[in-house]
Motif scaffolding. Structure first.
Motif, PDB file in Angstrom:
ATOM      1  N   LEU A  75     -59.608  75.817  22.870  1.00 37.07           N
ATOM      2  CA  LEU A  75     -60.633  75.067  22.147  1.00 37.07           C
ATOM      3  C   LEU A  75     -61.938  75.728  22.466  1.00 37.07           C
ATOM      4  O   LEU A  75     -62.471  75.571  23.515  1.00 37.07           O
ATOM      5  N   LEU A  76     -62.417  76.429  21.550  1.00 35.04           N
ATOM      6  CA  LEU A  76     -63.662  77.136  21.767  1.00 35.04           C
ATOM      7  C   LEU A  76     -64.779  76.188  21.420  1.00 35.04           C
ATOM      8  O   LEU A  76     -65.196  76.111  20.296  1.00 35.04           O
ATOM      9  N   LEU A  77     -65.238  75.489  22.397  1.00 33.94           N
ATOM     10  CA  LEU A  77     -66.254  74.489  22.110  1.00 33.94           C
ATOM     11  C   LEU A  77     -67.588  74.981  22.582  1.00 33.94           C
ATOM     12  O   LEU A  77     -67.922  74.849  23.718  1.00 33.94           O
ATOM     13  N   LEU A  78     -68.324  75.545  21.732  1.00 32.75           N
ATOM     14  CA  LEU A  78     -69.645  76.015  22.074  1.00 32.75           C
ATOM     15  C   LEU A  78     -70.642  74.928  21.788  1.00 32.75           C
ATOM     16  O   LEU A  78     -70.490  74.197  20.850  1.00 32.75           O
ATOM     17  N   THR A  79     -71.639  74.841  22.594  1.00 31.24           N
ATOM     18  CA  THR A  79     -72.633  73.816  22.348  1.00 31.24           C
ATOM     19  C   THR A  79     -73.548  74.277  21.241  1.00 31.24           C
ATOM     20  O   THR A  79     -74.690  74.666  21.435  1.00 31.24           O
ATOM     21  N   LEU A  80     -73.056  74.203  20.026  1.00 29.33           N
ATOM     22  CA  LEU A  80     -73.799  74.609  18.856  1.00 29.33           C
ATOM     23  C   LEU A  80     -74.428  73.414  18.202  1.00 29.33           C
ATOM     24  O   LEU A  80     -74.074  72.290  18.442  1.00 29.33           O
ATOM     25  N   PRO A  81     -75.351  73.666  17.252  1.00 34.77           N
ATOM     26  CA  PRO A  81     -75.988  72.553  16.595  1.00 34.77           C
ATOM     27  C   PRO A  81     -75.140  72.045  15.481  1.00 34.77           C
ATOM     28  O   PRO A  81     -74.225  72.686  15.055  1.00 34.77           O
ATOM     29  N   CYS A  82     -75.517  70.934  14.971  1.00 40.83           N
ATOM     30  CA  CYS A  82     -74.831  70.420  13.794  1.00 40.83           C
ATOM     31  C   CYS A  82     -75.429  71.103  12.597  1.00 40.83           C
ATOM     32  O   CYS A  82     -76.472  70.733  12.113  1.00 40.83           O
ATOM     33  N   LEU A  83     -74.784  72.178  12.129  1.00 38.55           N
ATOM     34  CA  LEU A  83     -75.385  73.015  11.115  1.00 38.55           C
ATOM     35  C   LEU A  83     -75.059  72.563   9.711  1.00 38.55           C
ATOM     36  O   LEU A  83     -75.696  72.987   8.768  1.00 38.55           O
ATOM     37  N   GLY A  84     -74.043  71.726   9.547  1.00 39.44           N
ATOM     38  CA  GLY A  84     -73.768  71.168   8.227  1.00 39.44           C
ATOM     39  C   GLY A  84     -73.029  72.129   7.325  1.00 39.44           C
ATOM     40  O   GLY A  84     -72.681  73.238   7.697  1.00 39.44           O
ATOM     41  N   VAL A  85     -72.806  71.700   6.082  1.00 33.28           N
ATOM     42  CA  VAL A  85     -71.994  72.485   5.162  1.00 33.28           C
ATOM     43  C   VAL A  85     -72.666  73.788   4.773  1.00 33.28           C
ATOM     44  O   VAL A  85     -72.027  74.700   4.284  1.00 33.28           O
ATOM     45  N   ALA A  86     -73.969  73.894   4.973  1.00 28.30           N
ATOM     46  CA  ALA A  86     -74.655  75.135   4.614  1.00 28.30           C
ATOM     47  C   ALA A  86     -74.257  76.263   5.556  1.00 28.30           C
ATOM     48  O   ALA A  86     -74.361  77.423   5.217  1.00 28.30           O
ATOM     49  N   LEU A 144     -67.830  76.846  12.316  1.00 28.69           N
ATOM     50  CA  LEU A 144     -68.325  75.626  12.945  1.00 28.69           C
ATOM     51  C   LEU A 144     -67.598  74.385  12.442  1.00 28.69           C
ATOM     52  O   LEU A 144     -67.396  74.218  11.241  1.00 28.69           O
ATOM     53  N   VAL A 145     -67.237  73.507  13.372  1.00 30.99           N
ATOM     54  CA  VAL A 145     -66.636  72.230  13.012  1.00 30.99           C
ATOM     55  C   VAL A 145     -67.304  71.131  13.827  1.00 30.99           C
ATOM     56  O   VAL A 145     -67.905  71.384  14.872  1.00 30.99           O
ATOM     57  N   GLY A 146     -67.198  69.899  13.338  1.00 34.20           N
ATOM     58  CA  GLY A 146     -67.753  68.753  14.025  1.00 34.20           C
ATOM     59  C   GLY A 146     -66.686  67.909  14.690  1.00 34.20           C
ATOM     60  O   GLY A 146     -65.487  68.131  14.501  1.00 34.20           O
ATOM     61  N   PRO A 147     -67.104  66.914  15.467  1.00 37.22           N
ATOM     62  CA  PRO A 147     -66.144  66.045  16.147  1.00 37.22           C
ATOM     63  C   PRO A 147     -65.193  65.330  15.195  1.00 37.22           C
ATOM     64  O   PRO A 147     -64.018  65.135  15.520  1.00 37.22           O
ATOM     65  N   GLU A 148     -65.695  64.947  14.013  1.00 39.34           N
ATOM     66  CA  GLU A 148     -64.841  64.237  13.055  1.00 39.34           C
ATOM     67  C   GLU A 148     -63.699  65.129  12.595  1.00 39.34           C
ATOM     68  O   GLU A 148     -62.546  64.693  12.482  1.00 39.34           O
ATOM     69  N   TRP A 149     -64.015  66.395  12.306  1.00 33.05           N
ATOM     70  CA  TRP A 149     -62.991  67.364  11.881  1.00 33.05           C
ATOM     71  C   TRP A 149     -61.929  67.510  12.967  1.00 33.05           C
ATOM     72  O   TRP A 149     -60.727  67.473  12.684  1.00 33.05           O
ATOM     73  N   LEU A 150     -62.386  67.675  14.206  1.00 31.30           N
ATOM     74  CA  LEU A 150     -61.452  67.870  15.303  1.00 31.30           C
ATOM     75  C   LEU A 150     -60.595  66.632  15.520  1.00 31.30           C
ATOM     76  O   LEU A 150     -59.382  66.732  15.751  1.00 31.30           O
ATOM     77  N   GLU A 151     -61.201  65.464  15.438  1.00 33.39           N
ATOM     78  CA  GLU A 151     -60.467  64.225  15.650  1.00 33.39           C
ATOM     79  C   GLU A 151     -59.311  64.088  14.658  1.00 33.39           C
ATOM     80  O   GLU A 151     -58.207  63.673  15.017  1.00 33.39           O
ATOM     81  N   LYS A 152     -59.548  64.462  13.407  1.00 38.26           N
ATOM     82  CA  LYS A 152     -58.486  64.415  12.398  1.00 38.26           C
ATOM     83  C   LYS A 152     -57.414  65.464  12.668  1.00 38.26           C
ATOM     84  O   LYS A 152     -56.221  65.209  12.535  1.00 38.26           O
ATOM     85  N   ARG A 153     -57.840  66.673  13.039  1.00 42.16           N
ATOM     86  CA  ARG A 153     -56.884  67.753  13.264  1.00 42.16           C
ATOM     87  C   ARG A 153     -56.006  67.514  14.485  1.00 42.16           C
ATOM     88  O   ARG A 153     -54.899  68.048  14.577  1.00 42.16           O
ATOM     89  N   MET A 154     -56.476  66.726  15.429  1.00 48.39           N
ATOM     90  CA  MET A 154     -55.699  66.472  16.642  1.00 48.39           C
ATOM     91  C   MET A 154     -54.421  65.702  16.353  1.00 48.39           C
ATOM     92  O   MET A 154     -53.546  65.602  17.210  1.00 48.39           O
ATOM     93  N   LEU A 188     -66.604  74.058  18.248  1.00 51.54           N
ATOM     94  CA  LEU A 188     -66.955  72.652  18.138  1.00 51.54           C
ATOM     95  C   LEU A 188     -68.474  72.516  18.232  1.00 51.54           C
ATOM     96  O   LEU A 188     -69.073  72.780  19.270  1.00 51.54           O
ATOM     97  N   ASP A 189     -69.070  72.083  17.166  1.00 50.56           N
ATOM     98  CA  ASP A 189     -70.513  71.971  17.049  1.00 50.56           C
ATOM     99  C   ASP A 189     -71.037  70.867  17.960  1.00 50.56           C
ATOM    100  O   ASP A 189     -70.734  69.704  17.778  1.00 50.56           O
ATOM    101  N   GLY A 190     -71.806  71.257  18.986  1.00 52.11           N
ATOM    102  CA  GLY A 190     -72.344  70.258  19.905  1.00 52.11           C
ATOM    103  C   GLY A 190     -71.505  70.039  21.141  1.00 52.11           C
ATOM    104  O   GLY A 190     -71.895  69.298  22.035  1.00 52.11           O
ATOM    105  N   GLY A 191     -70.341  70.666  21.207  1.00 53.02           N
ATOM    106  CA  GLY A 191     -69.513  70.608  22.401  1.00 53.02           C
ATOM    107  C   GLY A 191     -69.063  69.210  22.774  1.00 53.02           C
ATOM    108  O   GLY A 191     -69.015  68.295  21.957  1.00 53.02           O
TER     109      GLY A 191
END
Length: 297
Positions: free
Chosen positions: A9-20, A26-36, A133-136
């Motif tokens: 799990l490459l969780l870098l403390t990245l920002p929430c950059l959004g769909v742009a 980059l993925v967010g916590p919601e994406w990861l929660e579903k994929r788990m 993981l955006d925001g770690g």
């Protein structure tokens, strides 16, 4: 929750950059929660084992930077790539197969450790299935999501690597790039090292001739949650443009020891740059060698 494999799990403390942003990285916590809830996912917790034992995202597997880099006792080699065989063995041991999606995160603000792993996986031909993981873990916990102290044992994977040597540079390539106007050398160290105000690990003052400067720390900032996150794509693109960089010209990156430059590498990938190399030896190798040229203001 399904039983899942979690080698990376490459969780870098990245920002929430959004769909742009580049959604392939980059993925967010919601994406990861579903994929788990699915199979073929490996999550890597990058950092100190002490922090991992205290808390981690459920199902994640601990990975130290020493696992995916090598060095020597005399420090002639520091944080270099291991052999392809050793990297393949490491990943298979941690449950990675060719169809596996990998997510990386860190519990602290060690962005270069995460981006170094992202680069390594990209080099092995798995970048298209590797996510940050955006925001770690900070972003994960902010949503009230579950954390764990349970240690999982992944099933061994079957990973056929496809190393891309065109992503690597050595001394000869750097010397050729100094003379080649089609190649752009980028120094990813802080300005005090680039300008020769301070030395890199006792090496000579200065930089590799013709190098532009993008300090790796200029690409991220503290988020409202306390984690360091990448700046917006617009801000990153502006930083690249100030240095006259464009996607048509090959980039070759270096820093102190080949770790910090991977932050710039990841930023370039977010912007859509495709032809990017890294000089793993970096100034730790170049600086002490009196036979190699140095540029100094």
């Amino acid at each position: 929750m399904k039983k899942f494999k979690i080698p990376f799990l490459l969780l870098l403390t990245l920002p929430c950059l959004g769909v742009a942003q580049n959604a392939s990285i980059l993925v967010g916590p919601e994406w990861l929660e579903k994929r788990m809830q699915e199979d073929n996912l490996v999550i890597f917790h990058i950092g100190r084992e002490k922090d991992f034992k205290e808390e981690h995202i459920p199902g994640s597997i601990y990975l130290s930077s020493d696992d995916y880099t090598i060095g020597t006792e005399d420090r002639s080699i520091v944080f270099d790539l291991p052999t392809n065989e050793d990297l393949q063995s490491l990943l298979e041991k941690n449950g990675v197969s060719n169809e596996t999606d990998i997510v990386i995160y860190t519990p602290a603000n060690w962005i270069p450790l995460v981006t170094r792993l992202y680069f390594t996986l990209d080099y092995l031909g798995h970048g298209h299935k590797t996510y940050i993981l955006d925001g770690g873990i900070v972003a994960w916990k902010n949503g009230g999501r579950e954390i764990s102290t349970e240690v999982v044992t992944p099933e061994k994977g079957n990973f056929k690597i496809k190393p891309n040597k065109s992503m690597l540079a050595d001394e000869d390539y750097m010397l050729a790039s100094i003379e080649n106007e089609d190649n752009t050398i980028v120094d990813c160290r802080s300005e005090v090292y680039y300008k020769g105000i301070e030395p890199t690990h006792g090496a000579r003052l200065g930089r590799i001739p013709t190098a532009k400067n993008i300090p790796y720390t200029s690409l991220y900032e503290p988020s409202d949650l306390g984690a360091y996150t990448f700046k917006s794509l617009e801000e990153i693109e502006s930083i690249f443009k100030v240095q006259g960089l464009n996607k048509e010209e090959p980039l070759v990156l270096y820093c102190h020891i080949g770790m910090q430059l991977t932050v710039v590498y990841t930023a370039a990938k977010l912007l859509g740059y495709e032809n990017v190399r890294m000089y793993d030896g970096s100034f730790h190798e170049w600086g002490p060698n009196e036979d190699l040229p140095i540029e100094l203001d």
